[in-house]
Design a protein around this motif. Structure first.
Motif, PDB file in Angstrom:
ATOM      1  N   ASP A   1       0.821  -1.215   0.000  1.00 44.21           N
ATOM      2  CA  ASP A   1       0.000   0.000   0.000  1.00 44.21           C
ATOM      3  C   ASP A   1       0.853   1.262   0.000  1.00 44.21           C
ATOM      4  N   LYS A   2       2.118   1.138   0.416  1.00 42.97           N
ATOM      5  CA  LYS A   2       3.008   2.307   0.499  1.00 42.97           C
ATOM      6  C   LYS A   2       3.893   2.444  -0.752  1.00 42.97           C
ATOM      7  N   TYR A   3       3.710   1.546  -1.714  1.00 43.27           N
ATOM      8  CA  TYR A   3       4.595   1.525  -2.887  1.00 43.27           C
ATOM      9  C   TYR A   3       4.598   2.851  -3.640  1.00 43.27           C
ATOM     10  N   GLN A   4       3.407   3.377  -3.937  1.00 42.48           N
ATOM     11  CA  GLN A   4       3.311   4.591  -4.753  1.00 42.48           C
ATOM     12  C   GLN A   4       3.994   5.774  -4.072  1.00 42.48           C
ATOM     13  N   GLU A   5       3.828   5.860  -2.764  1.00 46.68           N
ATOM     14  CA  GLU A   5       4.455   6.949  -2.000  1.00 46.68           C
ATOM     15  C   GLU A   5       5.973   6.907  -2.134  1.00 46.68           C
ATOM     16  N   VAL A   6       6.542   5.718  -1.988  1.00 46.94           N
ATOM     17  CA  VAL A   6       8.002   5.564  -2.092  1.00 46.94           C
ATOM     18  C   VAL A   6       8.455   5.780  -3.527  1.00 46.94           C
ATOM     19  N   LYS A   7       7.711   5.224  -4.477  1.00 42.04           N
ATOM     20  CA  LYS A   7       8.054   5.335  -5.894  1.00 42.04           C
ATOM     21  C   LYS A   7       8.127   6.790  -6.330  1.00 42.04           C
ATOM     22  N   GLU A   8       7.124   7.560  -5.975  1.00 42.08           N
ATOM     23  CA  GLU A   8       7.081   8.967  -6.389  1.00 42.08           C
ATOM     24  C   GLU A   8       8.224   9.771  -5.771  1.00 42.08           C
ATOM     25  N   ALA A   9       8.556   9.461  -4.530  1.00 41.49           N
ATOM     26  CA  ALA A   9       9.610  10.215  -3.839  1.00 41.49           C
ATOM     27  C   ALA A   9      10.994   9.921  -4.400  1.00 41.49           C
ATOM     28  N   LEU A  10      11.195   8.709  -4.906  1.00 42.47           N
ATOM     29  CA  LEU A  10      12.549   8.300  -5.315  1.00 42.47           C
ATOM     30  C   LEU A  10      12.766   8.281  -6.822  1.00 42.47           C
ATOM     31  N   THR A  11      11.720   8.453  -7.585  1.00 45.47           N
ATOM     32  CA  THR A  11      11.867   8.450  -9.043  1.00 45.47           C
ATOM     33  C   THR A  11      12.919   9.441  -9.544  1.00 45.47           C
ATOM     34  N   PRO A  12      12.977  10.664  -9.012  1.00 46.87           N
ATOM     35  CA  PRO A  12      13.989  11.616  -9.499  1.00 46.87           C
ATOM     36  C   PRO A  12      15.431  11.166  -9.240  1.00 46.87           C
ATOM     37  N   LEU A  13      15.615  10.234  -8.290  1.00 49.26           N
ATOM     38  CA  LEU A  13      16.969   9.797  -7.931  1.00 49.26           C
ATOM     39  C   LEU A  13      17.406   8.546  -8.688  1.00 49.26           C
ATOM     40  N   ASP A  14      16.558   8.040  -9.548  1.00 47.63           N
ATOM     41  CA  ASP A  14      16.882   6.839 -10.323  1.00 47.63           C
ATOM     42  C   ASP A  14      17.171   5.636  -9.427  1.00 47.63           C
ATOM     43  N   ILE A  15      16.444   5.552  -8.305  1.00 46.80           N
ATOM     44  CA  ILE A  15      16.544   4.388  -7.409  1.00 46.80           C
ATOM     45  C   ILE A  15      15.361   3.474  -7.714  1.00 46.80           C
ATOM     46  N   LYS A  16      15.634   2.219  -7.995  1.00 44.21           N
ATOM     47  CA  LYS A  16      14.555   1.275  -8.321  1.00 44.21           C
ATOM     48  C   LYS A  16      13.724   0.998  -7.070  1.00 44.21           C
ATOM     49  N   VAL A  17      12.423   0.948  -7.218  1.00 49.41           N
ATOM     50  CA  VAL A  17      11.521   0.730  -6.088  1.00 49.41           C
ATOM     51  C   VAL A  17      10.667  -0.511  -6.349  1.00 49.41           C
ATOM     52  N   PHE A  18      10.644  -1.400  -5.349  1.00 47.11           N
ATOM     53  CA  PHE A  18       9.856  -2.633  -5.438  1.00 47.11           C
ATOM     54  C   PHE A  18       8.971  -2.744  -4.198  1.00 47.11           C
ATOM     55  N   ALA A  19       7.988  -3.647  -4.270  1.00 44.85           N
ATOM     56  CA  ALA A  19       7.080  -3.842  -3.144  1.00 44.85           C
ATOM     57  C   ALA A  19       6.918  -5.330  -2.855  1.00 44.85           C
ATOM     58  N   GLY A  20       6.663  -5.639  -1.570  1.00 47.12           N
ATOM     59  CA  GLY A  20       6.390  -7.019  -1.170  1.00 47.12           C
ATOM     60  C   GLY A  20       7.601  -7.734  -0.604  1.00 47.12           C
ATOM     61  N   VAL A  21       7.351  -8.603   0.378  1.00 47.31           N
ATOM     62  CA  VAL A  21       8.423  -9.365   1.028  1.00 47.31           C
ATOM     63  C   VAL A  21       9.164 -10.234   0.030  1.00 47.31           C
ATOM     64  N   GLU A  22       8.429 -10.800  -0.937  1.00 45.77           N
ATOM     65  CA  GLU A  22       9.070 -11.673  -1.915  1.00 45.77           C
ATOM     66  C   GLU A  22      10.116 -10.918  -2.728  1.00 45.77           C
ATOM     67  N   SER A  23       9.888  -9.639  -2.986  1.00 47.28           N
ATOM     68  CA  SER A  23      10.866  -8.818  -3.716  1.00 47.28           C
ATOM     69  C   SER A  23      12.145  -8.643  -2.908  1.00 47.28           C
ATOM     70  N   ALA A  24      11.999  -8.506  -1.586  1.00 51.46           N
ATOM     71  CA  ALA A  24      13.175  -8.355  -0.717  1.00 51.46           C
ATOM     72  C   ALA A  24      14.083  -9.578  -0.846  1.00 51.46           C
TER      73      ALA A  24
END
Length: 388
Positions: free
Chosen positions: A64-87
């Motif tokens: 549920d927090k994916y979009q918040e993190v994605k939007e904040a980090l997009t300008p920094l070119d940091i890849k953003v993933f969600a879910g324990v399985e991704s970790a």
């Protein structure tokens, strides 16, 4: 230390161990590079950490927090993933040298298994991994040549004491602070509040671990973890209450000699030792001054005050999936206490009642462990709901 940077993944970067790991890394930017950060739900702190340490990728386990993190980090070119399985998947990637497994509770098991299968070095701060699935993790670590280096202060102390030794281990002596209620009469345990239980005298930890310290289930889990880590019968793992927390644990050898690791309480020491092993590097910790230490005292634990300790010993002796059931029930009971749904003294009662209803599996598979965790949590929650 060797010049090649170690590329680090931190599973649970926003927790107590995770933030202290980043503190260590910040002191040695020439030696360590953060490649991956993962967090449960603390999106704001994860974003802040990512901006500071510029990892290749981050994972927010709460989708549920994916979009918040994605939007904040997009300008920094940091890849953003969600879910324990991704970790778990990302921790096993080729750009990772070491995985700091510091996710709280059973949730850390699956990502740690994924990293072990990829042969990564594991700095293990999640004791529940070995408690719930010790036989599986030990075998898997050997098969995949994935070294496990302990981060818990007690297990790190033992690990350090064993360096260079070829002698037979006679006994492991795990020290315990005694928590906030060491001097409190058992008659007053019924009135213990959440605030009192969270007031640990020596260590600054997350709320779950702090409650575990107050019940001494933390030490119970560490007994089981030590038996697996150092391949020693649990009856040769002894708990000694040492309120000053200066000696972090000891090893007694077959000639009667005892080696101990000492220092002021600071979790960054075992964290850094795991990251830099087999080297020692500088750290801005206070130095121990023996003339300033008034006394070091030691006591045997009172099992009537701390029944969780006895529960842990017995769970390991029963073997199979019972330690997993204990861990699951404890997670539920601690959460219920923190939510003021039960009393402090109810925690061991809930664990014992859950064990009674557990279907015993002598040689559990990974699937059995996950099933045991799920069922035991459901049973424990029902016990809480029915007010014991």
């Amino acid at each position: 230390m060797e010049q090649t940077k170690r590329r680090i993944a931190i599973l649970g970067s926003t927790g107590s161990i995770g933030t202290q790991t980043l503190n260590v890394i910040s002191q040695h930017p020439d030696l360590f590079q953060v490649e991956l950060l993962s967090a449960g739900s603390n999106a704001q702190l994860l974003i802040q950490q990512a901006k500071t340490y510029n990892p290749n990728a981050v994972v927010i386990c709460n989708k549920d927090k994916y979009q918040e993190v994605k939007e904040a980090l997009t300008p920094l070119d940091i890849k953003v993933f969600a879910g324990v399985e991704s970790a778990g998947e990302l921790a096993g990637a080729s750009n990772i040298d070491m995985v700091v497994a510091s996710m709280v509770g059973f949730s850390g098991l699956a990502p740690t298994i994924a990293a072990i299968k990829k042969g990564k070095a594991i700095a293990l701060a999640n004791k529940e991994t070995l408690v719930a699935a010790g036989s599986i993790i030990s075998k898997m670590s050997t098969e995949h040549n994935s070294p496990i280096i302990p981060v818990d202060s007690e297990h790190s102390a033992i690990f350090q004491c064993l360096q260079g030794e070829k002698a037979e281990i006679e006994k492991l002596l795990l020290t315990a602070s005694g928590g906030p209620f060491f001097s409190l009469p058992i008659e007053k345990f019924n009135d213990i509040t959440v605030e009192q239980a969270l007031n640990h005298p020596n260590w600054k930890m997350g709320s779950k671990v702090t409650i575990d310290s107050a019940t001494m289930m933390n030490k119970g889990l560490e007994i089981i973890e030590a038996a697996w880590l150092f391949n020693i019968p649990i009856d040769r793992v002894e708990v000694v209450i040492h309120p000053q927390s200066i000696i972090h644990s000891m090893v007694q050898f077959s000639d009667g000699s005892i080696k101990a690791q000492l220092g002021y309480p600071d979790m960054r020491v075992p964290i850094q030792y795991a990251l830099s092993y087999p080297y020692r590097i500088k750290l801005d910790t206070p130095r121990l001054s023996f003339p300033d230490i008034e006394k070091l005292t030691f006591f045997a634990p009172d099992l009537t005050k701390y029944p969780c300790l006895a529960i842990a010993y017995e769970a390991f002796r029963k073997g199979g999936n019972i330690p997993c059931a204990v861990n699951a029930a404890n997670e539920v009971a601690v959460a219920a206490f923190l939510n003021s749904e039960i009393k402090f003294v109810h925690i061991p009662q809930i664990i014992e009642k859950t064990i009674e209803k557990c279907n015993f599996v002598a040689a559990p598979s990974v699937e059995d462990i996950f099933a045991t965790d799920k069922l035991s949590k459901a049973v424990a929650k029902e016990i809480v709901r029915q007010n014991l």
